[in-house]
Scaffold this active site. Structure first.
Site, PDB file in Angstrom:
ATOM      1  N   HIS A  91       0.730  -1.208  -0.022  1.00  0.00           N
ATOM      2  CA  HIS A  91      -0.069   0.056   0.019  1.00  0.00           C
ATOM      3  C   HIS A  91       0.735   1.170  -0.179  1.00  0.00           C
ATOM      4  CE1 HIS A  91       0.383  -0.181   4.572  1.00  0.00           C
ATOM      5  NE2 HIS A  91       0.449   1.080   4.105  1.00  0.00           N
ATOM      6  N   ASP A 121       0.161  -7.700   1.655  1.00  0.00           N
ATOM      7  CA  ASP A 121       0.481  -6.207   1.702  1.00  0.00           C
ATOM      8  C   ASP A 121       2.092  -6.101   1.514  1.00  0.00           C
ATOM      9  OD1 ASP A 121       0.148  -3.451   1.356  1.00  0.00           O
ATOM     10  OD2 ASP A 121      -0.242  -3.322   3.559  1.00  0.00           O
ATOM     11  N   GLY A 192       3.415   6.215   8.008  1.00  0.00           N
ATOM     12  CA  GLY A 192       4.750   6.680   7.657  1.00  0.00           C
ATOM     13  C   GLY A 192       5.766   5.494   8.005  1.00  0.00           C
ATOM     14  N   ASN A 193       5.304   4.881   9.014  1.00  0.00           N
ATOM     15  CA  ASN A 193       6.143   3.737   9.476  1.00  0.00           C
ATOM     16  C   ASN A 193       5.796   2.367   8.670  1.00  0.00           C
ATOM     17  OD1 ASN A 193       6.349   4.816  12.654  1.00  0.00           O
ATOM     18  ND2 ASN A 193       8.127   3.757  11.855  1.00  0.00           N
ATOM     19  N   SER A 194       4.809   2.452   7.834  1.00  0.00           N
ATOM     20  CA  SER A 194       4.238   1.300   6.958  1.00  0.00           C
ATOM     21  C   SER A 194       5.421   0.981   6.210  1.00  0.00           C
ATOM     22  CB  SER A 194       3.019   1.647   6.160  1.00  0.00           C
ATOM     23  OG  SER A 194       1.928   2.090   7.045  1.00  0.00           O
ATOM     24  N   GLY A 250      -8.787 -25.954  -4.315  1.00  0.00           N
ATOM     25  CA  GLY A 250     -10.180 -25.900  -5.032  1.00  0.00           C
ATOM     26  C   GLY A 250     -11.339 -26.543  -4.500  1.00  0.00           C
ATOM     27  N   VAL A 251     -11.419 -26.050  -3.087  1.00  0.00           N
ATOM     28  CA  VAL A 251     -12.651 -26.239  -2.346  1.00  0.00           C
ATOM     29  C   VAL A 251     -13.267 -25.148  -1.553  1.00  0.00           C
ATOM     30  CG1 VAL A 251     -11.926 -28.865  -1.832  1.00  0.00           C
ATOM     31  CG2 VAL A 251     -11.174 -27.029  -0.325  1.00  0.00           C
ATOM     32  N   ILE A 253     -14.729 -24.273   2.014  1.00  0.00           N
ATOM     33  CA  ILE A 253     -14.695 -24.759   3.453  1.00  0.00           C
ATOM     34  C   ILE A 253     -15.108 -23.942   4.463  1.00  0.00           C
ATOM     35  CG2 ILE A 253     -12.703 -26.580   3.052  1.00  0.00           C
ATOM     36  CD1 ILE A 253     -10.597 -24.281   3.757  1.00  0.00           C
TER      37      ILE A 253
END
Length: 458
Positions: A91, A121, A192-194, A250-251, A253
């Site tokens: 992001h 992310d 800003g720490n992201s 492919g299930v 659940i």
């Protein structure tokens, strides 16, 4: 007294030496994006609508006019190799056409995007330098214990390089996605720490700082870092392929609940994942059926849906694995050759969500409406983002007290995606039925995510 002495010895006198050692590998990231201008909200909402005023006010704040304008954003990251690979949050760089890396020394270098993974992310960047760069190594996040010291580094609130210290507050937090494994910390993390690193006392990266839980957008001591053992798998794939390649079973659940134990023959505890549907794919080809309870995957016990999804996703595409299921009171071993999740989703194996209804409604002091393509452009929201736009907030409401404002985008509630107003209403009803007093919302404002616990009591 002995116990007190032991604690005193364990507490570091200073983090200065460690900070000095690892800080050259921590970077500030500035991104630049050209956003098309608009002359007004025409074509988005009916003329005279209250929503028209909302958009006009928003545009006035951003600078009205039909000329393209350039916007910038700030974040953090860290170098993981001497040849210039840099890790940050998706992001932070999503939608950017220019990415600039600033090093601790003040040197600046342009970066190119190698690959990104919105599910965790995480993004991988690359800079070219005529000299080897200082870098840091990943540590084993599974060894991080609640109570261990950690330090966070980055560019909080765009103020430049900064260090904060705290402890691991909790482990294995699942907040917003199928592949989440967050470390919770009280080390101060702000906007800003992201994308910045969370270090252990050996100077190893055990997490990537991603989000905060906050009523006002600032740190209140509840921050979340994506665990390094998740990040390293993603980074390795981005480096090799430029994209992720996750295993796909492919299930469809659901979790096994306590009230199912007596109803399912042979089941003695509420564990495993119950198959509710088997569309075309690897599982159907292998013979899995709706009603099967998956108890073991590739030699590992399946505790719940989240655990199975992570196990499958972390398994190599094309690998043949053994699955143990409970069917009609009997245990069966089934071999399945995994497909690739990204390919399956691209081919429409996972049904696309229905278009959200165009409705505006007041809920818990928030007036919300589904996010449309035009609204994404107006609000600067990344393409493909789904959720509800807050068009108004009752100033006497608890939502207003929590810092929610018009222009915020609600993308998830109770860790489930929101695409319609009815989705939010369902999440509120479910939370009340479960006896919870608040609802955890994932809120995005200007691209920055944060979690807000909103009181839902009548």
């Amino acid at each position: 007294m002995v116990a007190q002495a032991t604690v005193a010895q364990a507490r570091p006198e200073s983090f200065a030496e460690l900070a000095e050692k690892i800080s050259p590998a921590v970077v500030n990231i500035t991104t630049s994006t050209v956003v098309a201008g608009r002359t007004g909200p025409q074509g988005i909402v009916p003329e005279g609508s209250p929503f028209e005023d909302f958009f006009r006010e928003f545009q006035d704040r951003q600078g009205n006019g039909d000329r393209p304008r350039r916007t910038s954003a700030l974040g953090s990251g860290f170098v993981i190799s001497e040849d210039g690979f840099v890790v940050t949050n998706n992001h932070v760089i999503d939608g950017a056409d220019e990415i600039l890396i600033e090093f601790f020394s003040g040197e600046e270098l342009p970066a190119k995007l190698i690959g990104k993974d919105p599910n965790t992310d995480i993004a991988l960047l690359k800079v070219e330098s005529d000299k080897p760069l200082d870098f840091v190594n990943f540590g084993d996040s599974d060894t991080a214990r609640v109570g261990d010291w950690v330090i966070a580094m980055g560019n909080p609130l765009g103020q430049g390089f900064s260090v904060s210290a705290g402890i691991v507050s909790a482990r294995n937090r699942a907040l917003s996605g199928s592949y989440d494994d967050y470390i919770q910390t009280d080390a101060a993390i702000n906007r800003g720490n992201s994308g910045g690193p969370l270090f252990n006392m050996d100077g190893q990266v055990v997490g990537v700082n991603t989000a905060i839980l906050s009523p006002n957008g600032g740190s209140i001591g509840i921050g979340f870092s994506m665990a390094s053992n998740v990040v390293t798998k993603v980074v390795d794939q981005l480096k090799e392929f430029g994209e992720t390649r996750r295993g796909w079973l492919g299930v469809r659940i659901q979790n096994v609940t306590e009230d199912m134990v007596d109803a399912i023959e042979g089941l003695d505890k509420a564990a495993g994942a119950m198959v509710t549907d088997v569309p075309e794919g690897p599982a159907r080809d292998a013979g899995l059926l709706a009603g099967d309870v998956i108890t073991t995957f590739d030699g590992k016990q399946v505790e719940d849906v989240r655990g199975l999804v992570r196990q499958v996703g972390n398994t190599d595409v094309g690998k043949t694995v053994r699955i143990v299921v409970l069917r009609d009171g009997e245990t069966k071993n089934i071999k399945v050759t995994l497909g690739r999740r990204e390919t399956a989703e691209g081919n429409g194996a996972t049904p696309a969500p229905e278009q959200p209804e165009t409705v505006e409604k007041e809920i818990l002091g928030l007036t919300v409406t589904p996010l449309t393509d035009d609204m994404r452009s107006e609000l600067g929201v990344a393409e493909g983002t789904e959720g509800l736009v807050v068009t108004n907030v009752d100033e006497s409401s608890k939502a207003f007290e929590k810092g929610l404002r018009a222009g915020d985008v609600l993308t998830e509630a109770s860790q489930q995606k929101l695409t319609s107003v009815s989705d939010l209403e369902k999440r509120i009803s479910e939370a009340k039925e479960a006896g919870r007093k608040s609802l955890l919302l994932l809120v995005r404002r200007g691209g920055e995510p944060r979690f807000v616990a909103l009181n839902i009591e009548d």
